[in-house]
Design an enzyme around this catalytic site. Structure first.
Site, PDB file in Angstrom:
ATOM      1  N   SER A 162       9.273  -8.705  -5.806  1.00 50.49           N
ATOM      2  CA  SER A 162      10.538  -8.979  -5.110  1.00 50.49           C
ATOM      3  C   SER A 162      11.325 -10.136  -5.730  1.00 50.49           C
ATOM      4  CB  SER A 162      10.276  -9.259  -3.624  1.00 50.49           C
ATOM      5  OG  SER A 162       9.803  -8.089  -3.005  1.00 50.49           O
TER       6      SER A 162
ATOM      7  N   LYS B 173       3.653  -7.737   8.624  1.00 47.73           N
ATOM      8  CA  LYS B 173       4.843  -7.011   9.096  1.00 47.73           C
ATOM      9  C   LYS B 173       4.856  -6.854  10.622  1.00 47.73           C
ATOM     10  CE  LYS B 173       5.489  -4.308   4.867  1.00 47.73           C
ATOM     11  NZ  LYS B 173       5.721  -2.995   4.281  1.00 47.73           N
TER      12      LYS B 173
ATOM     13  N   ASP C 288      11.692   0.108   4.544  1.00 46.92           N
ATOM     14  CA  ASP C 288      10.865   0.958   3.668  1.00 46.92           C
ATOM     15  C   ASP C 288      11.363   2.402   3.676  1.00 46.92           C
ATOM     16  OD1 ASP C 288       9.167  -1.030   2.752  1.00 46.92           O
ATOM     17  OD2 ASP C 288       7.788  -0.804   4.429  1.00 46.92           O
TER      18      ASP C 288
ATOM     19  N   ASN D  68      -3.929  14.177   5.878  1.00 47.37           N
ATOM     20  CA  ASN D  68      -4.634  12.929   5.541  1.00 47.37           C
ATOM     21  C   ASN D  68      -6.138  13.110   5.542  1.00 47.37           C
ATOM     22  OD1 ASN D  68      -4.330  10.140   4.844  1.00 47.37           O
ATOM     23  ND2 ASN D  68      -5.196   9.605   6.852  1.00 47.37           N
TER      24      ASN D  68
HETATM   25  P1  NAP Z   1      -2.306   2.285   3.313  1.00 52.59           P
HETATM   26  O1  NAP Z   1      -1.655   1.964   4.592  1.00 52.59           O
HETATM   27  O2  NAP Z   1      -3.560   1.571   2.927  1.00 52.59           O
HETATM   28  O3  NAP Z   1      -2.604   3.887   3.302  1.00 52.59           O
HETATM   29  C1  NAP Z   1      -3.280   4.473   2.203  1.00 52.59           C
HETATM   30  C2  NAP Z   1      -3.251   5.992   2.346  1.00 52.59           C
HETATM   31  O4  NAP Z   1      -3.852   6.558   1.172  1.00 52.59           O
HETATM   32  C3  NAP Z   1      -4.043   6.510   3.548  1.00 52.59           C
HETATM   33  O5  NAP Z   1      -3.452   7.689   4.026  1.00 52.59           O
HETATM   34  C4  NAP Z   1      -5.407   6.800   2.905  1.00 52.59           C
HETATM   35  O6  NAP Z   1      -6.165   7.775   3.599  1.00 52.59           O
HETATM   36  C5  NAP Z   1      -4.981   7.358   1.578  1.00 52.59           C
HETATM   37  N1  NAP Z   1      -6.066   7.244   0.593  1.00 52.59           N
HETATM   38  C6  NAP Z   1      -6.451   6.120  -0.055  1.00 52.59           C
HETATM   39  N2  NAP Z   1      -7.497   6.398  -0.869  1.00 52.59           N
HETATM   40  C7  NAP Z   1      -7.773   7.708  -0.697  1.00 52.59           C
HETATM   41  C8  NAP Z   1      -8.738   8.591  -1.254  1.00 52.59           C
HETATM   42  N3  NAP Z   1      -9.632   8.163  -2.154  1.00 52.59           N
HETATM   43  N4  NAP Z   1      -8.718   9.900  -0.876  1.00 52.59           N
HETATM   44  C9  NAP Z   1      -7.816  10.341   0.019  1.00 52.59           C
HETATM   45  N5  NAP Z   1      -6.877   9.553   0.599  1.00 52.59           N
HETATM   46  C10 NAP Z   1      -6.858   8.259   0.232  1.00 52.59           C
HETATM   47  O7  NAP Z   1      -1.305   2.056   2.081  1.00 52.59           O
HETATM   48  P2  NAP Z   1       0.292   2.231   2.061  1.00 52.59           P
HETATM   49  O8  NAP Z   1       0.931   0.920   2.334  1.00 52.59           O
HETATM   50  O9  NAP Z   1       0.649   3.388   2.885  1.00 52.59           O
HETATM   51  O10 NAP Z   1       0.542   2.520   0.500  1.00 52.59           O
HETATM   52  C11 NAP Z   1       0.084   3.719  -0.092  1.00 52.59           C
HETATM   53  C12 NAP Z   1       0.537   3.792  -1.551  1.00 52.59           C
HETATM   54  O11 NAP Z   1       1.944   3.791  -1.630  1.00 52.59           O
HETATM   55  C13 NAP Z   1       0.076   2.620  -2.428  1.00 52.59           C
HETATM   56  O12 NAP Z   1      -0.253   3.137  -3.691  1.00 52.59           O
HETATM   57  C14 NAP Z   1       1.295   1.742  -2.538  1.00 52.59           C
HETATM   58  O13 NAP Z   1       1.322   1.002  -3.744  1.00 52.59           O
HETATM   59  C15 NAP Z   1       2.401   2.794  -2.531  1.00 52.59           C
HETATM   60  N6  NAP Z   1       3.663   2.262  -1.989  1.00 52.59           N
HETATM   61  C16 NAP Z   1       4.785   2.406  -2.752  1.00 52.59           C
HETATM   62  C17 NAP Z   1       5.984   1.933  -2.262  1.00 52.59           C
HETATM   63  C18 NAP Z   1       7.223   2.053  -3.098  1.00 52.59           C
HETATM   64  O14 NAP Z   1       8.169   1.306  -2.827  1.00 52.59           O
HETATM   65  N7  NAP Z   1       7.278   2.968  -4.048  1.00 52.59           N
HETATM   66  C19 NAP Z   1       6.068   1.349  -0.988  1.00 52.59           C
HETATM   67  C20 NAP Z   1       4.895   1.257  -0.217  1.00 52.59           C
HETATM   68  C21 NAP Z   1       3.683   1.711  -0.738  1.00 52.59           C
HETATM   69  P3  NAP Z   1      -7.163   7.337   4.802  1.00 52.59           P
HETATM   70  O15 NAP Z   1      -6.291   7.141   6.005  1.00 52.59           O
HETATM   71  O16 NAP Z   1      -8.095   8.478   4.925  1.00 52.59           O
HETATM   72  O17 NAP Z   1      -7.831   6.062   4.369  1.00 52.59           O
END
Ligand code: NAP
Length: 282
Positions: free
Chosen positions: A20, A69, A106, A156
């Site tokens: 950021s 948050k 977001d 999921n």
């Molecule tokens: P989070 O709240 O920790 O959620 C992670 C998600 O990924 C959950 O649905 C989890 O499933 C799933 N997951 C993780 N490992 C897995 C695996 N081995 N097999 C199957 N499912 C798996 O994280 P988040 O904040 O939502 O972020 C998720 C991703 O989005 C990250 O890579 C982050 O860097 C990216 N992101 C990008 C932006 C952007 O601006 N482009 C913004 C926010 C986040 P379970 O519920 O089963 O654990």
């Protein structure tokens, strides 16, 4: 009289990794604004006090990242519709009366990215498959419903988390376990990966796009690598694709406008600057 120097920051724990400051620093320089954007690491045990007494922090506003948050939203006197719906705020500012206001941008970042890179993407699309049910998925489900998607299928690994989102957002959302993916893909106009799968250093996203209808748009919010295996496979099959970097950049726009009075643009120079910093090739 010279313009007042305004201060904003990314707050969270940790914040050292945050891009950021790079994004807001680029816009401050581009628009020659007298202001700063710093990193402020707020220890979890101090978060309640920090956000409740935000007016004393010396900041005019802030972004909020993990894990604060929810605490930030709970400390606000006013929340926008998205922050209210999600119970989480990522953008804070003080209004003229010194009241703390919070927004969740977001979902707007997700929409802004698609609006910029795939104009008209939502015109005749109504059904989406969202992979994942974490924090990012919640913002994206909210965003899709705000654009009148009538069916949002949340797939999921942990079914209970998908169910929790359905209970939160209600009508139009349906939860599935991963083994139902093939069936739900067959009805999707839009496929979104919100899991960390496919990200550099994480497990691959193993998915067969065969059932996906021809005209479906595919987007991934993972942006390292920029072209994920999901996007590669989709492009090879002729689907329109959109990468996730723009979501990161567009979610920053409303905060900058609030704090510094100029609505900034997400342009190629900014994308290239952030990609270079991430060590990602376009
Ligand atoms: P989070 O709240 O920790 O959620 C992670 C998600 O990924 C959950 O649905 C989890 O499933 C799933 N997951 C993780 N490992 C897995 C695996 N081995 N097999 C199957 N499912 C798996 O994280 P988040 O904040 O939502 O972020 C998720 C991703 O989005 C990250 O890579 C982050 O860097 C990216 N992101 C990008 C932006 C952007 O601006 N482009 C913004 C926010 C986040 P379970 O519920 O089963 O654990």
């Amino acid at each position: 009289m010279s313009e007042a120097f305004r201060k904003a920051a990314i707050t969270g724990h940790p914040v050292a990794h945050s891009r950021s400051p790079l994004v807001h620093g680029y816009w401050l320089k581009k628009h020659r604004i007298s202001g700063s954007y710093e990193r402020v690491d707020v220890a979890p045990e101090q978060a309640g006090d920090f956000f409740r007494n935000f007016a004393r922090s010396g900041l005019n506003g802030a972004n909020v990242t993990v894990p604060h948050k929810e605490v930030a939203a709970g400390s606000c006197d006013w929340l926008d519709e998205a922050a209210e719906a999600m119970g989480a705020a990522n953008t804070l500012w003080l209004d003229e009366d010194g009241r703390l206001c919070g927004a969740n941008t977001d979902g707007l970042g997700f929409l802004g990215n698609l609006d910029q890179l795939a104009p008209g993407w939502d015109v005749s699309r109504e059904s989406a498959v969202v992979l994942g049910a974490g924090g990012a998925a919640r913002a994206i489900v909210w965003a899709l419903l705000s654009r009148n998607f009538t069916a949002v299928h949340i797939v999921n690994r942990t079914y209970e988390k998908a169910i929790a989102l359905v209970e939160e957002f209600g009508s139009g959302t349906v939860a599935y376990t991963w083994d139902k993916l093939g069936t739900v893909l067959g009805e999707a106009d839009l496929l979104v990966n919100t899991t960390a799968l496919g990200m550099t250093g994480k497990a691959p996203l193993e998915i067969d796009l065969q059932p996906l209808p021809e005209g479906a748009l595919v987007t991934d919010i993972v942006y390292a690598p920029l072209e994920t295996d999901l996007l590669k496979q989709a492009a090879q099959r002729g689907h329109q694709t959109v990468d996730g970097l723009g979501m990161l950049l567009h979610q920053a726009v409303p905060g900058f406008e609030r704090w510094f009075g100029v609505r900034p643009e997400v342009d190629d120079d900014l994308r290239n600057l952030v990609l270079a910093d991430l060590g990602v090739t376009a």
